[in-house]
Design a protein around this motif. Structure first.
Motif, PDB file in Angstrom:
ATOM      1  N   CYS A 180       0.115  16.830 -23.953  1.00  0.00           N
ATOM      2  CA  CYS A 180       0.537  15.935 -24.740  1.00  0.00           C
ATOM      3  C   CYS A 180       1.753  16.647 -24.883  1.00  0.00           C
ATOM      4  O   CYS A 180       1.625  17.188 -26.155  1.00  0.00           O
ATOM      5  CB  CYS A 180       0.086  15.110 -25.123  1.00  0.00           C
ATOM      6  N   PHE A 228       4.152  16.025 -27.708  1.00  0.00           N
ATOM      7  CA  PHE A 228       3.553  15.412 -28.899  1.00  0.00           C
ATOM      8  C   PHE A 228       2.882  16.345 -30.034  1.00  0.00           C
ATOM      9  O   PHE A 228       2.333  16.781 -30.704  1.00  0.00           O
ATOM     10  CB  PHE A 228       3.144  14.291 -29.264  1.00  0.00           C
ATOM     11  N   PRO A 287      -7.078   9.791 -25.186  1.00  0.00           N
ATOM     12  CA  PRO A 287      -6.468   9.159 -26.176  1.00  0.00           C
ATOM     13  C   PRO A 287      -6.003   7.565 -25.059  1.00  0.00           C
ATOM     14  O   PRO A 287      -5.853   6.986 -25.759  1.00  0.00           O
ATOM     15  CB  PRO A 287      -4.983   9.895 -26.744  1.00  0.00           C
ATOM     16  N   LYS A 337      -9.689   6.656 -26.019  1.00  0.00           N
ATOM     17  CA  LYS A 337     -10.173   6.258 -27.159  1.00  0.00           C
ATOM     18  C   LYS A 337     -10.974   6.624 -27.089  1.00  0.00           C
ATOM     19  O   LYS A 337     -11.883   5.204 -27.671  1.00  0.00           O
ATOM     20  CB  LYS A 337      -9.046   4.298 -27.677  1.00  0.00           C
ATOM     21  N   LEU A 390      -4.054   7.215 -31.493  1.00  0.00           N
ATOM     22  CA  LEU A 390      -2.921   8.493 -30.543  1.00  0.00           C
ATOM     23  C   LEU A 390      -3.645  10.075 -31.013  1.00  0.00           C
ATOM     24  O   LEU A 390      -3.779  10.239 -31.779  1.00  0.00           O
ATOM     25  CB  LEU A 390      -1.525   7.957 -30.811  1.00  0.00           C
ATOM     26  N   VAL A 391      -2.948  10.878 -30.169  1.00  0.00           N
ATOM     27  CA  VAL A 391      -2.645  12.301 -30.035  1.00  0.00           C
ATOM     28  C   VAL A 391      -1.289  12.695 -30.273  1.00  0.00           C
ATOM     29  O   VAL A 391      -0.603  12.194 -29.533  1.00  0.00           O
ATOM     30  CB  VAL A 391      -3.800  13.416 -29.014  1.00  0.00           C
ATOM     31  N   PRO A 392      -1.267  13.029 -31.312  1.00  0.00           N
ATOM     32  CA  PRO A 392      -2.069  14.475 -32.184  1.00  0.00           C
ATOM     33  C   PRO A 392      -2.625  13.441 -33.375  1.00  0.00           C
ATOM     34  O   PRO A 392      -1.336  13.001 -33.594  1.00  0.00           O
ATOM     35  CB  PRO A 392      -1.142  15.243 -32.582  1.00  0.00           C
ATOM     36  N   GLU A 402       1.589  11.121 -36.548  1.00  0.00           N
ATOM     37  CA  GLU A 402       2.617  11.261 -36.031  1.00  0.00           C
ATOM     38  C   GLU A 402       3.431  12.688 -36.462  1.00  0.00           C
ATOM     39  O   GLU A 402       3.268  13.567 -37.061  1.00  0.00           O
ATOM     40  CB  GLU A 402       3.815  10.210 -37.235  1.00  0.00           C
ATOM     41  N   SER A 403       3.567  13.199 -34.774  1.00  0.00           N
ATOM     42  CA  SER A 403       3.800  14.897 -35.095  1.00  0.00           C
ATOM     43  C   SER A 403       4.543  15.176 -35.583  1.00  0.00           C
ATOM     44  O   SER A 403       4.350  16.058 -36.472  1.00  0.00           O
ATOM     45  CB  SER A 403       3.864  15.330 -33.371  1.00  0.00           C
TER      46      SER A 403
HETATM   47  N1  GSH Z   1       5.177   8.705 -32.149  1.00  0.00           N
HETATM   48  C1  GSH Z   1       3.440  10.007 -31.867  1.00  0.00           C
HETATM   49  C2  GSH Z   1       3.681  11.234 -32.482  1.00  0.00           C
HETATM   50  O1  GSH Z   1       4.714  12.098 -32.373  1.00  0.00           O
HETATM   51  O2  GSH Z   1       2.531  11.427 -32.780  1.00  0.00           O
HETATM   52  C3  GSH Z   1       3.674   9.820 -30.139  1.00  0.00           C
HETATM   53  C4  GSH Z   1       2.384  10.179 -29.775  1.00  0.00           C
HETATM   54  C5  GSH Z   1       1.730   9.680 -28.559  1.00  0.00           C
HETATM   55  O3  GSH Z   1       2.154   8.847 -27.794  1.00  0.00           O
HETATM   56  N2  GSH Z   1       0.642  10.553 -28.380  1.00  0.00           N
HETATM   57  C6  GSH Z   1       0.365   9.532 -26.554  1.00  0.00           C
HETATM   58  C7  GSH Z   1      -0.724   9.236 -26.770  1.00  0.00           C
HETATM   59  O4  GSH Z   1      -1.872   9.185 -27.441  1.00  0.00           O
HETATM   60  C8  GSH Z   1      -0.249  11.088 -26.141  1.00  0.00           C
HETATM   61  S1  GSH Z   1       1.815  12.021 -25.185  1.00  0.00           S
HETATM   62  N3  GSH Z   1      -1.402   8.192 -26.409  1.00  0.00           N
HETATM   63  C9  GSH Z   1      -2.358   7.167 -26.126  1.00  0.00           C
HETATM   64  C10 GSH Z   1      -1.757   6.005 -25.372  1.00  0.00           C
HETATM   65  O5  GSH Z   1      -1.419   5.286 -25.239  1.00  0.00           O
HETATM   66  O6  GSH Z   1      -3.010   4.308 -25.976  1.00  0.00           O
END
Ligand code: GSH
Length: 259
Positions: free
Chosen positions: A37, A39, A61, A64, A76-78, A94-95
């Motif tokens: 990821c 982020f 993620p 989940k 979500l990660v991170p 939120e990264s």
């Molecule tokens: N806006 C969030 C950040 O900046 O932390 C975006 C984080 C994000 O989208 N992470 C993805 C995730 O966890 C992995 S790269 N996706 C799981 C999902 O969409 O359910």
């Protein structure tokens, strides 16, 4: 129906695998992470740069797991688990918010080096504009180009490269179209930095080409050789223009800043 995104290689590989292996031990600060990821990577870059002790926890993620959802209902990660005074932890997500938080909290210069955001409030505000810009423009464009199909993909590509010229492009364009003067008069012979800077220069060349291709730039530029005597004077430092004088006196800012 299975979530296609969930089909992931399960763990980090290469250098990252080694780095994450060094961060498996229990630590008060934990990052719930996906090795793939970007982020997450932002946050890891901050942790690494600032030498902050942390525990790396790999999750998928898209599956989940419950321990992730308990911290972050969006799963979500991170996701960061931040230690509290009473030994429990509280979540942060939120990264870019996490990155700022880490920079602020781990601020001892001896342990963690320099601050990643400028100390000056104005400079910090400006840095945040860029951070916001990356989030609101660059990443969405990247994804539109990557994800859109057919004609829409072509549109996405244009958007990513920035099809529409902006005022800052026009403000800098005259100097971009004149950087040949260094080859001509300063013996640079096209010898722009290479090796590790290749990628930067490739981007620069793309940008230069886009500027040079603008019809407005073409329509307002004279033949190159007509510039030679003018720039020869600058190169010999015999020019007497306000700009040339200001440069000699070290006060160029006054001449160029508002022009
Ligand atoms: N806006 C969030 C950040 O900046 O932390 C975006 C984080 C994000 O989208 N992470 C993805 C995730 O966890 C992995 S790269 N996706 C799981 C999902 O969409 O359910």
């Amino acid at each position: 129906m299975p979530i296609p995104d969930a089909a992931l290689y399960p763990e980090a590989t290469g250098q990252a695998a080694k780095y994450f292996a060094q961060h498996q031990q229990e630590q008060p600060l934990k990052i719930y992470s996906g090795w793939f990821c970007p982020f997450v990577q932002r946050v890891l870059l901050v942790l690494h740069t600032k030498n902050i002790p942390f525990q790396y926890i790999e999750v998928n993620p898209y599956h989940k797991p419950k321990h992730l959802l308990n911290l972050n209902p969006r799963g979500l990660v991170p996701t960061l688990a931040v230690p509290t005074a009473n030994g429990t932890s509280k979540p942060l997500f939120e990264s870019s918010v996490i990155c700022e938080y880490l920079d602020e909290v781990y601020s001892d210069p001896v342990k963690h080096g320099h601050r990643l955001l400028p100390d000056d409030p104005y400079e910090r505000a400006r840095a945040r504009i860029w951070i916001q810009f990356v989030g609101s423009n660059i990443i969405p464009s990247f994804h539109r180009w990557l994800q859109f199909q057919g004609d829409d993909a072509a549109k996405g590509k244009e958007e990513y490269f920035g099809k529409e010229v902006t005022l800052p492009d026009l403000i800098i364009a005259p100097w971009i179209t004149r950087h040949w003067v260094f080859d001509e008069f300063k013996g640079n012979n096209g010898d722009w930095p290479t090796t590790e800077d290749d990628e930067t220069w490739a981007r620069w060349n793309n940008y230069t080409k886009a500027i040079e291709d603008l019809q407005a730039v073409k329509d307002t530029s004279s033949d190159r050789e007509k510039f030679f005597p003018i720039y020869q004077r600058y190169a010999d430092n015999t020019a007497e223009s306000e700009a040339a004088k200001a440069i000699r006196q070290g006060s160029a800012g006054l001449v160029f800043a508002a022009s």
